[in-house]
Design a protein around this motif. Sequence first.
Motif, PDB file in Angstrom:
ATOM      1  N   CYS A  70     -16.814  11.075   6.202  1.00 42.86           N
ATOM      2  CA  CYS A  70     -15.892  10.922   7.338  1.00 42.86           C
ATOM      3  C   CYS A  70     -16.510  11.600   8.556  1.00 42.86           C
ATOM      4  CB  CYS A  70     -14.542  11.546   6.988  1.00 42.86           C
ATOM      5  SG  CYS A  70     -13.366  11.530   8.359  1.00 42.86           S
ATOM      6  N   SER A  71     -16.379  10.983   9.717  1.00 42.19           N
ATOM      7  CA  SER A  71     -16.999  11.542  10.926  1.00 42.19           C
ATOM      8  C   SER A  71     -16.089  12.557  11.618  1.00 42.19           C
ATOM      9  CB  SER A  71     -17.346  10.406  11.894  1.00 42.19           C
ATOM     10  OG  SER A  71     -16.162   9.811  12.382  1.00 42.19           O
ATOM     11  N   GLY A  72     -14.919  12.789  11.059  1.00 42.96           N
ATOM     12  CA  GLY A  72     -13.948  13.686  11.707  1.00 42.96           C
ATOM     13  C   GLY A  72     -12.800  12.866  12.254  1.00 42.96           C
ATOM     14  N   ARG A  73     -11.566  13.370  12.111  1.00 40.28           N
ATOM     15  CA  ARG A  73     -10.424  12.571  12.518  1.00 40.28           C
ATOM     16  C   ARG A  73      -9.183  13.412  12.754  1.00 40.28           C
ATOM     17  NH1 ARG A  73      -8.830   9.637   6.751  1.00 40.28           N
ATOM     18  NH2 ARG A  73      -7.698  11.417   5.926  1.00 40.28           N
ATOM     19  N   ILE A  74      -8.207  12.780  13.393  1.00 42.69           N
ATOM     20  CA  ILE A  74      -6.884  13.389  13.551  1.00 42.69           C
ATOM     21  C   ILE A  74      -5.905  12.485  12.817  1.00 42.69           C
ATOM     22  CG2 ILE A  74      -5.031  13.873  15.194  1.00 42.69           C
ATOM     23  CD1 ILE A  74      -7.171  14.708  17.221  1.00 42.69           C
ATOM     24  N   VAL A  75      -5.084  13.064  11.959  1.00 46.16           N
ATOM     25  CA  VAL A  75      -4.082  12.268  11.238  1.00 46.16           C
ATOM     26  C   VAL A  75      -2.718  12.948  11.328  1.00 46.16           C
ATOM     27  CG1 VAL A  75      -5.726  11.302   9.558  1.00 46.16           C
ATOM     28  CG2 VAL A  75      -4.511  13.406   9.002  1.00 46.16           C
ATOM     29  N   VAL A  76      -1.681  12.147  11.118  1.00 44.28           N
ATOM     30  CA  VAL A  76      -0.364  12.708  10.825  1.00 44.28           C
ATOM     31  C   VAL A  76      -0.064  12.311   9.391  1.00 44.28           C
ATOM     32  CG1 VAL A  76       2.104  12.711  11.355  1.00 44.28           C
ATOM     33  CG2 VAL A  76       0.432  12.509  13.210  1.00 44.28           C
ATOM     34  N   VAL A  77       0.259  13.304   8.547  1.00 45.22           N
ATOM     35  CA  VAL A  77       0.655  12.992   7.176  1.00 45.22           C
ATOM     36  C   VAL A  77       2.123  13.358   6.989  1.00 45.22           C
ATOM     37  CG1 VAL A  77      -1.665  13.343   6.256  1.00 45.22           C
ATOM     38  CG2 VAL A  77      -0.022  15.228   6.174  1.00 45.22           C
ATOM     39  N   ASP A  78       2.744  12.689   6.041  1.00 47.89           N
ATOM     40  CA  ASP A  78       4.115  12.989   5.651  1.00 47.89           C
ATOM     41  C   ASP A  78       4.073  13.515   4.224  1.00 47.89           C
ATOM     42  OD1 ASP A  78       6.800  13.059   4.969  1.00 47.89           O
ATOM     43  OD2 ASP A  78       7.264  11.087   5.822  1.00 47.89           O
ATOM     44  N   GLY A  79       4.401  14.779   4.062  1.00 48.42           N
ATOM     45  CA  GLY A  79       4.357  15.379   2.731  1.00 48.42           C
ATOM     46  C   GLY A  79       4.855  16.812   2.792  1.00 48.42           C
TER      47      GLY A  79
END
Lengths: 234, 234
Positions: A51-60
Amino acid sequence: MRVHYEKWSLRKRHFWSRMWEDYEIGYLDRDLVPLLVLLNRDRDIYTTSSCSGRIVVVDGPVPWIREETSVVFKSHVPVTRLEVDFVFKKTPHRSYWLIVTGPIIHFSTASLRKALDILRKARTAGFKHSGIIHISPARGIFTELVTGVYAAQLLRTQSTSLISELEVEELLATFNNALIEGKKRLQKLYEILRARLPESLDPYIESDLKNRSIRLLEHTPLEVFYEMCGDLCK
Amino acid sequence: MRVHYEKWSLRKRHFWSRMWEDYEIGYLDRDLVPLLVLLNRDRDIYTTSSCSGRIVVVDGPVPWIREETSVVFKSHVPVTRLEVDFVFKKTPHRSYWLIVTGPIIHFSTASLRKALDILRKARTAGFKHSGIIHISPARGIFTELVTGVYAAQLLRTQSTSLISELEVEELLATFNNALIEGKKRLQKLYEILRARLPESLDPYIESDLKNRSIRLLEHTPLEVFYEMCGDLCK
């Protein structure tokens, strides 16, 4: 422990062709391509999911329990407030977390020496949490390169929002900067490794590359990244 | 590559005595003692700086740039709202981040086989981000065991507070739970390794242990932790 080179090479071809399948369907981070190709051109290295790097929103409940967490938003370029507006409009199943992650590179080598050599170099490029995670005759010396670039912000539980629409702007500024810092470390890693690799060319990869016309090969990771994010990175 | 056993053993003694110096001055996390002693009793293992998991507030632009970040609050047990009240009263030099980290164990082995064996076992205990980070004749096979239990929450920048005093209660509930989850993984690691280690006793360590009367040795990591945090963990 010796690596079973024949089995190992078969795995290399498998992951190499899967990489290009991922590329075709847009599943491979495009700014990773220069580094992945560089590594695979060495006959004693192959790469796997990275992965090159990222921004995510997770639900957990918490980000580190994968089985109970789903990714509800994902971006490999800086994020605008409008993109995460849904956080204020829709109650999470458990909790919303905003997460920024630097690049993560997985690769296997046919020799311990080569793995240790890359590890050492990667550390100087800011991949300070890297290590050999597995060794076996068929899978080789399996190594993970990770930076410390990581933050996970609890945005909203079922009962409470922990951030206002106004404050999210400030938060995104910090997270977007972190994302870009990760991309710069990826670039540095690429530059450091390019000075040394490939040590000996993999004829199979060379001939396969000739059959593909991948424009990205002439670019560095940061060049591809800037192309991907356009005005957002200016 | 072969480990230089004599040099390696000297390092073991050095780290072993430093561990007890740290213990005396209260610098060693007490709930780490059972695991560290278990590992060191094996003649082919020594441990170095490790952490049982903690919650900290740091002041810095981002948590992963150590040089620009200072720890302004630290706790190895669950945290109450009052303890982090200062966040609302004092402007940070850069930014305040609340960070929860699971346990991190550093150790060296005299053989690759032993390192890989512990790595495999540690993964089943939830230390999923573990790896061999360095190999050298004098320092041995140097390995880091890390869980994914980690979150870093931006609390306040110089210009904006990103959380209210009310919301901090909700945030601490989540972070305290994460801390306890880390302690449980430490316990699981201890139990899994205790079934297997020590493979062969280190006579130096055994004789040194007899001269120390460490009450904690008869306890498990979780027992020590519960003793440390009293009502907070009930």
